[in-house]
Design an enzyme around this catalytic site. Structure first.
Site, PDB file in Angstrom:
ATOM      1  N   PRO A   1       4.083  -3.084  -5.685  1.00 49.30           N
ATOM      2  CA  PRO A   1       3.659  -3.628  -6.978  1.00 49.30           C
ATOM      3  C   PRO A   1       3.344  -5.131  -6.907  1.00 49.30           C
ATOM      4  O   PRO A   1       2.666  -5.669  -7.777  1.00 49.30           O
ATOM      5  CB  PRO A   1       4.853  -3.385  -7.903  1.00 49.30           C
ATOM      6  CG  PRO A   1       5.733  -2.406  -7.203  1.00 49.30           C
ATOM      7  CD  PRO A   1       5.451  -2.540  -5.734  1.00 49.30           C
TER       8      PRO A   1
ATOM      9  N   GLU B   1      14.267   0.410  -4.835  1.00 51.44           N
ATOM     10  CA  GLU B   1      13.805  -0.858  -5.417  1.00 51.44           C
ATOM     11  C   GLU B   1      12.791  -1.563  -4.520  1.00 51.44           C
ATOM     12  O   GLU B   1      12.153  -2.532  -4.939  1.00 51.44           O
ATOM     13  CB  GLU B   1      14.990  -1.784  -5.701  1.00 51.44           C
ATOM     14  CG  GLU B   1      15.822  -1.369  -6.911  1.00 51.44           C
ATOM     15  CD  GLU B   1      14.975  -1.112  -8.158  1.00 51.44           C
ATOM     16  OE1 GLU B   1      14.287  -2.043  -8.611  1.00 51.44           O
ATOM     17  OE2 GLU B   1      15.007   0.032  -8.648  1.00 51.44           O
TER      18      GLU B   1
ATOM     19  N   ARG C   1     -13.661   9.166   1.755  1.00 48.28           N
ATOM     20  CA  ARG C   1     -14.916   9.574   1.120  1.00 48.28           C
ATOM     21  C   ARG C   1     -16.062   8.605   1.411  1.00 48.28           C
ATOM     22  O   ARG C   1     -17.220   8.916   1.170  1.00 48.28           O
ATOM     23  CB  ARG C   1     -14.736   9.801  -0.378  1.00 48.28           C
ATOM     24  CG  ARG C   1     -14.261   8.570  -1.134  1.00 48.28           C
ATOM     25  CD  ARG C   1     -14.197   8.792  -2.622  1.00 48.28           C
ATOM     26  NE  ARG C   1     -15.509   8.882  -3.218  1.00 48.28           N
ATOM     27  CZ  ARG C   1     -16.080   9.988  -3.664  1.00 48.28           C
ATOM     28  NH1 ARG C   1     -15.452  11.130  -3.603  1.00 48.28           N
ATOM     29  NH2 ARG C   1     -17.279   9.958  -4.186  1.00 48.28           N
TER      30      ARG C   1
ATOM     31  N   ASP D   1     -21.856   5.830  -6.162  1.00 51.06           N
ATOM     32  CA  ASP D   1     -20.564   5.808  -6.834  1.00 51.06           C
ATOM     33  C   ASP D   1     -20.430   4.586  -7.730  1.00 51.06           C
ATOM     34  O   ASP D   1     -20.931   3.520  -7.438  1.00 51.06           O
ATOM     35  CB  ASP D   1     -19.422   5.788  -5.803  1.00 51.06           C
ATOM     36  CG  ASP D   1     -18.826   7.168  -5.589  1.00 51.06           C
ATOM     37  OD1 ASP D   1     -19.222   8.094  -6.315  1.00 51.06           O
ATOM     38  OD2 ASP D   1     -17.978   7.304  -4.694  1.00 51.06           O
TER      39      ASP D   1
HETATM   40  C1  9D3 Z   1      11.304  -0.164 -12.103  1.00 53.43           C
HETATM   41  C2  9D3 Z   1      11.761  -0.950 -10.935  1.00 53.43           C
HETATM   42  N1  9D3 Z   1      11.035  -2.185 -10.894  1.00 53.43           N
HETATM   43  C3  9D3 Z   1      11.717  -3.319 -11.515  1.00 53.43           C
HETATM   44  C4  9D3 Z   1      13.157  -3.406 -11.422  1.00 53.43           C
HETATM   45  C5  9D3 Z   1      10.622  -2.564  -9.576  1.00 53.43           C
HETATM   46  C6  9D3 Z   1       9.868  -1.509  -8.858  1.00 53.43           C
HETATM   47  C7  9D3 Z   1      10.302  -1.106  -7.609  1.00 53.43           C
HETATM   48  C8  9D3 Z   1       9.620  -0.125  -6.918  1.00 53.43           C
HETATM   49  C9  9D3 Z   1       8.714  -0.944  -9.366  1.00 53.43           C
HETATM   50  C10 9D3 Z   1       8.033   0.046  -8.661  1.00 53.43           C
HETATM   51  C11 9D3 Z   1       8.492   0.450  -7.439  1.00 53.43           C
HETATM   52  C12 9D3 Z   1       7.758   1.484  -6.676  1.00 53.43           C
HETATM   53  N2  9D3 Z   1       6.315   1.248  -6.672  1.00 53.43           N
HETATM   54  C13 9D3 Z   1       5.593   1.224  -5.568  1.00 53.43           C
HETATM   55  O1  9D3 Z   1       6.099   1.412  -4.480  1.00 53.43           O
HETATM   56  C14 9D3 Z   1       4.174   0.912  -5.657  1.00 53.43           C
HETATM   57  C15 9D3 Z   1       3.337   0.676  -6.800  1.00 53.43           C
HETATM   58  C16 9D3 Z   1       3.604   0.677  -8.207  1.00 53.43           C
HETATM   59  O2  9D3 Z   1       4.713   0.906  -8.709  1.00 53.43           O
HETATM   60  N3  9D3 Z   1       2.568   0.385  -9.047  1.00 53.43           N
HETATM   61  C17 9D3 Z   1       1.302   0.132  -8.612  1.00 53.43           C
HETATM   62  N4  9D3 Z   1       1.021   0.113  -7.318  1.00 53.43           N
HETATM   63  C18 9D3 Z   1       2.029   0.393  -6.436  1.00 53.43           C
HETATM   64  S1  9D3 Z   1       1.859   0.409  -4.779  1.00 53.43           S
HETATM   65  C19 9D3 Z   1       3.437   0.793  -4.516  1.00 53.43           C
END
Ligand code: 9D3
Length: 261
Positions: free
Chosen positions: A90, A117, A155, A170
């Site tokens: 994220p 996490e 793709r 696309d």
């Molecule tokens: C809800 C927990 N969050 C705050 C305490 C942190 C958090 C940790 C792990 C939020 C998401 C994740 C898992 N997400 C991914 O591994 C992830 C992701 C995403 O959540 N949103 C957009 N792109 C991606 S790429 C990997």
């Protein structure tokens, strides 16, 4: 050849690209390669656990560095040259067509999928070349983001699509959203297909589709529309006569409320 090595606690999820659709056919055609590496296979304890409580306290668990780095190492050894490691996270830069095109044109990458996490920061410091996100919403882990990235890259491969025109036409490739599509029946639940599409007048159809693309992009993605306009303005020839005309029509339509019902 394009190759993805995925570091994941859930290798079963990658059946989605292995066994379905365009990516499956491209795999059968030998256009790309997929291998999964499970950090659990390098767990340093009898329970096979690869996560632990965060230093400093707080909720949730963190993936440990050791098993992750061992899995990344095994993937690097299996490849002929040193691969880029992309951590789906994220905190990463949002994925876009430019990044997809760049990856698809190269040898692929090692895709690191986090759970819980997240992963120990020292793995990022030592092994990760790039962090990529799917956008500002919460997933349960990196796997679905990795699947999206793989699908988008595969793709793009020459020979992956049956219709060669599709990949270049696309959405986003030319910077505009796609136009609406219709098929039989001509009237569905009292909703007719736009007349121009039944006319057989290919020039009018092309023009209508471009106008729809411009309309939708301006309406739904103003930032994308502004980018398209700026890019066209920077272009040596600037806007084409047709584009200028269509933009004027759109301006008039929106001022007279032509499309409001
Ligand atoms: C809800 C927990 N969050 C705050 C305490 C942190 C958090 C940790 C792990 C939020 C998401 C994740 C898992 N997400 C991914 O591994 C992830 C992701 C995403 O959540 N949103 C957009 N792109 C991606 S790429 C990997």
């Amino acid at each position: 050849m394009l190759r993805f090595d995925v570091i994941t606690l859930f290798p079963e999820m990658f059946a989605a690209v292995r066994d379905c659709g365009i990516s499956r056919r491209a795999l059968e055609r030998g256009l790309w390669q997929l291998d999964c590496w499970n950090p659990r296979d390098w767990a340093d304890n009898a329970y096979g656990s690869v996560d632990d409580r965060p230093f400093g306290g707080g909720p949730g668990m963190v993936m440990q560095a050791g098993p992750l780095e061992a899995a990344i190492g095994a993937a690097q050894v299996a490849r002929s040259s040193k691969a880029k490691v992309i951590y789906l996270s994220p905190q990463g830069k949002p994925l876009n067509h430019a990044k997809v095109a760049e990856l698809a044109a190269g040898e692929g990458a090692i895709l690191l999928c986090g759970r819980y996490e997240g992963i120990d920061e020292r793995v990022i410091a030592r092994c990760v070349d790039e962090e990529v996100s799917l956008g500002d919403f919460v997933l349960s882990g990196g796997e679905i983001a990795a699947l999206a990235l793989i699908d988008a890259c595969v793709r793009q491969l020459p020979g992956a699509l049956n219709d060669v025109a599709s990949a270049v036409e696309d959405s986003f490739v030319d910077g505009l959203l796609d136009c609406p599509h219709y098929t039989r029946p001509e009237v569905y639940e009292e909703l007719p297909v736009p007349e121009v599409l039944l006319s057989g007048h290919h020039e009018n159809i092309r023009r209508w589709r471009l106008k729809q693309s411009l309309l939708r992009t301006r309406e739904r993605r103003p930032e994308l529309f502004a980018k398209w306009l700026a890019q066209r303005a920077a272009n040596a020839r600037g806007l084409s006569k047709e584009e200028t005309q269509l933009l004027r029509e759109i301006e008039v339509d929106s001022n007279t409320g032509a499309l409001r019902s």
